[in-house]
Design a protein around this motif. Sequence first.
Motif: not given
Length: 134
Positions: A46-49, A55-56, A108-110, A114-115
Amino acid sequence: MASDPMSVNSSAREPPAPPGSGADEPKYGGYTRFELELEFVQALGNPLYLNHLASRKLLSNPAFIAYLDYLQYWSRPPYLKYITYPGPTLKNLELLQQEKFRQDIISPDLVERLRVEGMKAGIDWHRESFPSTA
């Protein structure tokens, strides 16, 4: 900490025994190391993960990077057959081995690219596997 499945020492360990191998695995919160690592490696699809991990600041942590390297065993039999979506999962696991990707996934663009690629690949696979009879 050495008994923690995601400790720094995990990269020196052997992969956990797959189900049905007869090995008696210890449980962590009711789950075997195999189950925990399978769930985590599948989340990497999952690209969001991945963006969340970046970010962490986990993707710049040497111990975490070593853990990602250790997880490469999922790309080989007999482990490969347990991954539900091997395409994006293994692609992202491979990309995470590259420092540039670990830095760029914060964008966010990448993430969006990917999504969209992942959704398109799923649609294309479905069309190829189940062609319409019209």
